[in-house]
Design a protein around this motif. Structure first.
Motif, PDB file in Angstrom:
ATOM      1  N   ASP A   1      10.825  -7.921  -1.324  1.00  0.00           N
ATOM      2  CA  ASP A   1       9.374  -7.899  -1.494  1.00  0.00           C
ATOM      3  C   ASP A   1       8.745  -6.821  -0.613  1.00  0.00           C
ATOM      4  O   ASP A   1       9.112  -6.648   0.541  1.00  0.00           O
ATOM      5  CB  ASP A   1       8.789  -9.265  -1.125  1.00  0.00           C
ATOM      6  N   GLY A   2       7.789  -6.105  -1.198  1.00  0.00           N
ATOM      7  CA  GLY A   2       7.072  -5.083  -0.460  1.00  0.00           C
ATOM      8  C   GLY A   2       7.537  -3.670  -0.715  1.00  0.00           C
ATOM      9  O   GLY A   2       6.864  -2.709  -0.342  1.00  0.00           O
ATOM     10  N   ASN A   3       8.698  -3.514  -1.368  1.00  0.00           N
ATOM     11  CA  ASN A   3       9.244  -2.176  -1.598  1.00  0.00           C
ATOM     12  C   ASN A   3       9.095  -1.695  -3.046  1.00  0.00           C
ATOM     13  O   ASN A   3       9.499  -0.582  -3.368  1.00  0.00           O
ATOM     14  CB  ASN A   3      10.733  -2.132  -1.235  1.00  0.00           C
ATOM     15  N   SER A   4       8.536  -2.521  -3.915  1.00  0.00           N
ATOM     16  CA  SER A   4       8.545  -2.215  -5.343  1.00  0.00           C
ATOM     17  C   SER A   4       7.782  -0.939  -5.692  1.00  0.00           C
ATOM     18  O   SER A   4       8.168  -0.220  -6.624  1.00  0.00           O
ATOM     19  CB  SER A   4       7.972  -3.394  -6.133  1.00  0.00           C
ATOM     20  N   GLU A   5       6.736  -0.620  -4.958  1.00  0.00           N
ATOM     21  CA  GLU A   5       5.932   0.555  -5.293  1.00  0.00           C
ATOM     22  C   GLU A   5       6.611   1.870  -4.929  1.00  0.00           C
ATOM     23  O   GLU A   5       6.194   2.933  -5.379  1.00  0.00           O
ATOM     24  CB  GLU A   5       4.574   0.467  -4.604  1.00  0.00           C
ATOM     25  N   ALA A   6       7.648   1.807  -4.116  1.00  0.00           N
ATOM     26  CA  ALA A   6       8.322   3.027  -3.679  1.00  0.00           C
ATOM     27  C   ALA A   6       9.387   3.505  -4.658  1.00  0.00           C
ATOM     28  O   ALA A   6       9.932   4.596  -4.490  1.00  0.00           O
ATOM     29  CB  ALA A   6       8.958   2.801  -2.308  1.00  0.00           C
ATOM     30  N   MET A   7       9.663   2.707  -5.692  1.00  0.00           N
ATOM     31  CA  MET A   7      10.755   3.037  -6.609  1.00  0.00           C
ATOM     32  C   MET A   7      10.258   2.974  -8.049  1.00  0.00           C
ATOM     33  O   MET A   7       9.511   2.069  -8.422  1.00  0.00           O
ATOM     34  CB  MET A   7      11.907   2.037  -6.407  1.00  0.00           C
ATOM     35  N   LYS A   8      10.662   3.949  -8.868  1.00  0.00           N
ATOM     36  CA  LYS A   8      10.299   3.927 -10.283  1.00  0.00           C
ATOM     37  C   LYS A   8      10.831   2.651 -10.936  1.00  0.00           C
ATOM     38  O   LYS A   8      11.893   2.150 -10.564  1.00  0.00           O
ATOM     39  CB  LYS A   8      10.910   5.134 -11.004  1.00  0.00           C
TER      40      LYS A   8
END
Length: 246
Positions: free
Chosen positions: A120-127
């Motif tokens: 959780d929290g890392n989803s926006e950093a990866m396509k």
């Protein structure tokens, strides 16, 4: 003092290297007893990556044969530290977390530590396409190698150098990341997976989700049928459990 080599493969990452190397907490590492060197592997760059790395104080190794695995082979061969830490040169991995990771490596008596970006929290950093491919490949890898690693594709590892010297890792490209984990865990080295922060990439994305994903899938099945010579000593009970900082 303990000796640490931070090995960073780099292909046309001149614009990102200043931020990446500035994020390494050399003073904190020294205070905690680590003598640190940075090895940047220039993997055939055309933008002056090697020159930038050298001016920033890194030791530069040139590997003209392109490929993620080829770059790491050259970097590991040049590394002099008893412990090796890795991460990409694109600003996605938290090199500032190294003191915490090293404390865990020592306190848990770990030989090979890998990291989990799929939290959780890392989803926006990866396509989205890359995220789905990571989940799928990790699920297949867990099924085949039974090591319970949640993120088989993460590129940040911290491990004892002798582990690398005893592994049979053959991939020259992106599959190197999953292969080194599966080789280390299947051989019986004490291992642990730690959740980390994953950050937005700087510069151009070089990963091709379909091409690299297809090759990684092929490599998983090839590796699964390969004969492995295990380390003859006990391993941790439930060794791949996620680290609980509490």
């Amino acid at each position: 003092m303990n000796t640490l080599s931070i090995v960073i493969p780099a292909l046309n990452e001149a614009e990102n290297l200043p931020s990446v190397l500035a994020s390494i907490p050399f003073a904190e590492l020294k205070d905690e007893g680590w003598q640190t060197e940075v090895v940047v592997v220039d993997n055939g760059s055309t933008d002056g990556t090697g020159e930038v790395a050298r001016t920033l104080g890194a030791r530069v190794v040139h590997q003209p044969a392109r490929g993620y695995g080829n770059a790491y082979r050259a970097g590991f061969e040049a590394a002099t530290g008893d412990v090796i830490a890795t991460g990409d040169a694109d600003r996605t991995y938290p090199f500032d977390a190294l003191p915490r990771l090293l404390r865990t490596l020592v306190s848990h008596d770990v030989e090979f530590m890998t990291t989990n970006r799929l939290v959780d929290g890392n989803s926006e950093a990866m396509k989205t396409s890359h995220s789905l491919a990571n989940y799928l490949l990790s699920a297949i890898s867990r099924t085949l190698f039974r090591n319970d690693l949640r993120d088989s594709q993460s590129g940040m590892w911290v491990f004892r150098r002798y582990v690398w010297q005893r592994l049979d890792v053959r991939s020259t490209g992106m599959a190197f990341s999953q292969e080194i984990k599966n080789a280390a865990t299947r051989a019986g080295y004490r291992y642990l997976e730690i959740p980390i922060e994953y950050r937005k990439r700087g510069g151009q994305v070089k990963l091709n989700a379909f091409r690299d994903g297809t090759e990684n899938l092929r490599q998983l099945f090839e590796h699964n049928f390969r004969r492995t010579h295990p380390v003859r000593r006990p391993v941790l009970s439930n060794p791949a459990r996620e680290y609980d900082p509490a």
